[in-house]
Design a protein around this motif. Structure first.
Motif, mmCIF file in Angstrom:
data_model
loop_
_atom_site.group_PDB
_atom_site.id
_atom_site.type_symbol
_atom_site.label_atom_id
_atom_site.label_comp_id
_atom_site.label_asym_id
_atom_site.label_seq_id
_atom_site.Cartn_x
_atom_site.Cartn_y
_atom_site.Cartn_z
ATOM 1 N N THR A 117 21.011 46.697 -31.478
ATOM 2 C CA THR A 117 19.942 45.840 -31.961
ATOM 3 C C THR A 117 18.609 46.489 -31.611
ATOM 4 O OG1 THR A 117 19.690 44.578 -29.902
ATOM 5 C CG2 THR A 117 21.407 43.847 -31.434
ATOM 6 N N SER A 118 17.524 45.923 -32.103
ATOM 7 C CA SER A 118 16.194 46.482 -31.820
ATOM 8 C C SER A 118 15.824 46.357 -30.339
ATOM 9 C CB SER A 118 15.132 45.795 -32.677
ATOM 10 O OG SER A 118 15.107 44.415 -32.417
ATOM 11 N N ARG A 119 16.571 45.555 -29.594
ATOM 12 C CA ARG A 119 16.336 45.406 -28.150
ATOM 13 C C ARG A 119 17.261 46.304 -27.323
ATOM 14 N NH1 ARG A 119 13.512 41.168 -26.270
ATOM 15 N NH2 ARG A 119 14.832 41.078 -24.402
ATOM 16 N N GLU A 121 20.563 46.251 -27.428
ATOM 17 C CA GLU A 121 21.834 45.607 -27.108
ATOM 18 C C GLU A 121 22.939 46.211 -27.985
ATOM 19 O OE1 GLU A 121 20.360 41.884 -28.237
ATOM 20 O OE2 GLU A 121 19.735 41.288 -26.210
ATOM 21 N N THR A 123 26.246 46.539 -30.201
ATOM 22 C CA THR A 123 26.954 45.688 -31.144
ATOM 23 C C THR A 123 27.894 46.544 -31.981
ATOM 24 O OG1 THR A 123 26.656 44.058 -32.914
ATOM 25 C CG2 THR A 123 25.131 45.901 -32.889
ATOM 26 N N ALA A 128 25.453 47.358 -39.048
ATOM 27 C CA ALA A 128 24.275 47.555 -38.191
ATOM 28 C C ALA A 128 23.183 48.327 -38.923
ATOM 29 C CB ALA A 128 24.667 48.289 -36.915
#
Length: 222
Positions: A117-119, A121, A123, A128
């Motif tokens: 993710t953009s943070r 995290e 996945t 994606a």
């Protein structure tokens, strides 16, 4: 005439003996061998396959493609005499997509692929918009290949790709100013600014998008 022939034969024999001595002494090999370099040097080449054509994405921009799955054949090369460390994250690439998402990946020479993710995290990589592919150890002049298929979003008029690569140096250290600790030097592609984007892991974790990337635009048409 006879003297010239004898002289030519002697010169040829002398040259042959000299070459043999140099080879046994590894002198010729050391002359021809590329000079040793301090750090690894990652380079990325990308073949874009769309509309029945193949484009060299690393050297062009604003490529036009029909609204259909796009295939990227990505090659990571260590263009240096320095190898990486022998671990999963020793070499790798990051790819960020705007206007599309990951539909399929053939890992090829890479060991593992994760979605992000953009943070930062972790996945699943299917669906994606950001992925990292880990190549593990990469020897001098070695290449690693991976194939990635991207689906454009329904209403998008362009896909923007941002990508980078890294190779962790196996024996050279640098100081991470965020922690004050010494760590392995990380050679990056594109090359990092020595002050604003240095070759350490200060922006690991949720700030991983701060590292410099190469940016390419693919124009989508019906």
């Amino acid at each position: 005439m006879r003297e010239k022939i004898i002289r030519a034969i002697l010169i040829a024999i002398t040259a042959t003996l000299l070459a043999y001595i140099l080879i046994q002494d590894n002198t010729i090999q050391s002359i021809l061998k590329p000079p040793d370099e301090t750090y690894p040097r990652p380079i990325i080449d990308i073949e874009l396959h769309c509309g029945g054509e193949v484009r060299d994405l690393a050297r062009i921009d604003n490529v036009g493609c029909p609204r259909e799955p796009l295939t990227l054949k990505i090659t990571l090369k260590n263009n240096s005499t320095e190898a990486s460390q022998n671990e999963l994250i020793a070499s790798g690439i990051m790819l960020k997509i705007q206007g599309g998402y990951i539909a399929e990946i053939n890992e090829g020479d890479f060991l593992k692929v994760i979605g992000l993710t953009s943070r930062g995290e972790i996945t699943e990589y299917m669906g994606a918009e950001i992925i990292e592919a880990f190549g593990g150890k990469i020897n001098p002049w070695e290449t690693k290949k991976i194939t990635i298929t991207i689906n454009p979003y329904r209403n998008t008029s362009k896909i923007i790709l941002e990508y980078r690569a890294w190779i962790i140096d196996e024996d050279d250290k640098t100081t991470n100013p965020a922690t004050g600790q010494e760590e392995n030097y990380i050679a990056r592609y594109p090359r990092e600014h020595p002050e604003k984007n240095p070759p350490d892991s200060r922006w690991a974790g949720e700030n991983f998008l701060k590292y410099k990337t190469t940016r390419k635009t693919i124009l989508i048409h019906s």
